[in-house]
Design an enzyme around this catalytic site. Structure first.
Site, mmCIF file in Angstrom:
data_model
loop_
_atom_site.group_PDB
_atom_site.id
_atom_site.type_symbol
_atom_site.label_atom_id
_atom_site.label_comp_id
_atom_site.label_asym_id
_atom_site.label_seq_id
_atom_site.Cartn_x
_atom_site.Cartn_y
_atom_site.Cartn_z
ATOM 1 N N GLY A 214 1.106 -1.208 -0.133
ATOM 2 C CA GLY A 214 0.348 0.254 0.154
ATOM 3 C C GLY A 214 0.698 1.128 -0.295
ATOM 4 O O GLY A 214 2.088 1.720 -1.185
ATOM 5 N N ILE A 215 0.554 2.096 0.834
ATOM 6 C CA ILE A 215 1.150 3.343 0.563
ATOM 7 C C ILE A 215 2.167 3.090 1.259
ATOM 8 O O ILE A 215 3.718 4.092 0.804
ATOM 9 C CB ILE A 215 -0.211 4.572 1.650
ATOM 10 C CG1 ILE A 215 -0.889 4.538 1.161
ATOM 11 C CG2 ILE A 215 1.383 6.157 2.359
ATOM 12 C CD1 ILE A 215 -1.994 5.620 2.309
ATOM 13 N N ASN A 281 4.829 5.138 9.269
ATOM 14 C CA ASN A 281 3.527 5.231 8.300
ATOM 15 C C ASN A 281 2.787 3.742 8.922
ATOM 16 O O ASN A 281 1.392 3.847 8.086
ATOM 17 C CB ASN A 281 4.039 5.152 7.026
ATOM 18 C CG ASN A 281 2.784 4.160 6.180
ATOM 19 O OD1 ASN A 281 1.585 4.547 5.233
ATOM 20 N ND2 ASN A 281 2.389 2.445 5.801
ATOM 21 N N GLY A 283 0.208 1.391 10.556
ATOM 22 C CA GLY A 283 -0.640 1.553 10.610
ATOM 23 C C GLY A 283 -2.301 1.131 11.099
ATOM 24 O O GLY A 283 -1.868 0.016 9.611
ATOM 25 N N ASN A 340 -14.752 10.579 11.437
ATOM 26 C CA ASN A 340 -15.231 10.131 11.319
ATOM 27 C C ASN A 340 -16.351 8.947 11.650
ATOM 28 O O ASN A 340 -15.869 8.432 13.004
ATOM 29 C CB ASN A 340 -14.346 8.933 10.128
ATOM 30 C CG ASN A 340 -14.793 8.928 9.133
ATOM 31 O OD1 ASN A 340 -16.481 9.406 8.205
ATOM 32 N ND2 ASN A 340 -14.429 8.019 8.344
ATOM 33 N N TYR A 346 -9.646 5.687 15.471
ATOM 34 C CA TYR A 346 -8.162 5.976 14.396
ATOM 35 C C TYR A 346 -8.172 7.396 14.447
ATOM 36 O O TYR A 346 -7.289 7.749 14.393
ATOM 37 C CB TYR A 346 -8.975 5.024 12.822
ATOM 38 C CG TYR A 346 -8.405 5.578 12.072
ATOM 39 C CD1 TYR A 346 -7.112 4.572 11.295
ATOM 40 C CD2 TYR A 346 -8.504 6.530 11.260
ATOM 41 C CE1 TYR A 346 -5.936 5.027 11.130
ATOM 42 C CE2 TYR A 346 -7.784 7.159 10.131
ATOM 43 C CZ TYR A 346 -5.929 5.788 10.119
ATOM 44 O OH TYR A 346 -5.621 6.492 9.079
#
Length: 442
Positions: A214-215, A281, A283, A340, A346
């Protein structure tokens, strides 16, 4: 990940149907590829106040920074607003963009340079400089349909050392998914010379946590492409993916649970030299509404996303694991800015990251350290994780931004690479949203 709505909107049938129904057609975004020219071919500046400093930011022979009126199309507009001291003078900003926006090409870039607001300013000047944020955010929303971006760069002083890195980044297609944002550039207090723009991370050692996919994988690839020697870290369960990716990059793998009580010590022991770049990064998400969330779901997210970052940083500072002029970049989230549904854990962890960055940056300034720390806050990014989101939720997540589409991992990675560059020494304590100007929390 494929965006069927975007792809269909650009087909022959789709264009006709979208026109009849009055539906939004997401623009095709220009993204930087290795070997591309970094900035657009022509940039229009409003006046000569800081023209020389701006010109020095673009030394390439094929870049023309001009300030005269013309009807020719331009790739970028730069408005120097540093001399605006009263609300009445803001009309100059209106006049410039009113007359020149029509010249901007598709996927063009806009930057307003303002004076950093501080306690020495008059109330009128502070109000006028803050008004630039409202102007740029509105322009960004008006031009999002053309794939254009608009951002504000506040500077303590307008010099090549201070503004070159952020201005070049914001004028390039590396910043395509960064829009409606504010970057603050402070003074460069340590001895500093602008390094090369090609392979800016050559000779640097970078640690990227959560680097197997991913990222995180995109960050590792981008830093390596910029010349860094990359050390990728991930949990033991990701061993195969991590080692394969690091092998492709000529990097090193570290398998470690960052929440282990001795994780910082284990990590420091695995390194054979100080780190020039650390990207936090790693998480996880464990989404549930607060009433249904278990203690374990709360604690695991906060421990990994926030607690581990604080613990590792603290140990690295105490034991001089960071090299001189090191760059720390943390990955936050727009959930940490706006909250959210179903993500209280989170959002708390990512809001905490922003607080950690701001507090650490202040401490570094007080101690006259030459280390910087910043954060990026991604919006809806097309990854394996977001691909698991229900179809309609994913659809709305993509459309609720000025660019009407999700970002790509490389968009986040490019922003992190900018913050990790030696040339970004003046950038400290910032959180930059990589969200296409997502409406959530805008």
């Amino acid at each position: 990940m494929k965006d069927g709505y975007l792809n269909f909107s650009h087909s022959k049938v789709g264009k006709t149907l979208f026109s009849i129904l009055g539906l939004t057609v997401p623009p095709k975004l220009a993204r930087y590829s290795e070997g591309d020219e970094l900035v657009k071919t022509s940039i229009l500046v409003n006046d000569r106040t800081n023209l020389v400093a701006i010109q020095q930011c673009f030394p390439e022979s094929n870049i023309s920074v001009v300030d005269e009126a013309s009807s020719a199309k331009v790739g970028g507009l730069v408005f120097d607003a540093t001399t605006i001291t009263t609300p009445q003078q803001l009309v100059g900003c209106y006049e410039f963009f009113n007359q020149q926006l029509g010249r901007l090409i598709t996927n063009g870039r806009i930057v307003i340079i303002g004076s950093a607001i501080d306690s020495t300013m008059s109330v009128e000047m502070a109000a006028s400089q803050r008004a630039l944020v409202g102007i740029v955010k509105s322009i960004a929303k008006e031009l999002g349909r053309k794939g254009c971006s608009a951002n504000v760069l506040y500077a303590k002083q307008v010099s090549e050392q201070t503004i070159a890195a952020p201005l070049r980044f914001l004028m390039s297609d590396k910043s395509t998914y960064v829009s409606g944002q504010v970057i603050a550039a402070g003074e460069v207090t340590s001895e500093f010379e602008l390094s090369q723009w090609h392979k800016p991370l050559a000779g640097k050692t970078a640690l990227v946590t959560g680097a197997s996919r991913g990222i995180g994988a995109a960050i590792a690839s981008t830093l390596a492409a910029d010349g860094a020697q990359v050390i990728g870290l991930d949990i033991p369960q990701a061993k195969a993916a991590l080692e394969q990716h690091m092998s492709e990059l000529g990097g090193q793998s570290i398998l470690l649970d960052v929440t282990a009580s001795d994780a910082p010590q284990q990590l420091a022991s695995a390194l054979d030299k100080p780190l020039d770049i650390v990207v936090h990064n790693a998480g996880i998400t464990r989404d549930k509404t607060l009433k249904r969330m278990s203690t374990a779901q709360w604690q695991s997210v906060v421990d990994i996303n926030l607690g581990a970052v604080a613990n590792i940083n603290q140990h690295f500072f105490q034991h001089e694991v960071f090299a001189p002029q090191a760059k720390i970049v943390c990955v936050a989230s727009i959930s940490g800015i706006a909250g959210n549904v179903g993500q209280v854990n989170y959002a708390a962890s990512k809001a905490g990251i922003i607080g950690l960055v701001e507090a650490t940056a202040q401490q570094l300034q007080v101690n006259d350290a030459d280390i910087t720390i910043n954060a990026v806050a991604p919006g809806f990014i097309e990854t394996e994780m977001t691909a698991k989101i229900p179809l309609m939720t994913r659809h709305f997540g993509r459309r609720l931004c000025s660019l009407s589409q999700g970002g790509l991992p490389q968009d986040v990675a490019n922003t992190i690479a900018f913050l990790a560059s030696p040339n970004a020494q003046a950038i400290n304590g910032n959180t930059i949203r990589v969200c296409g100007q997502n409406l959530m929390g805008a």
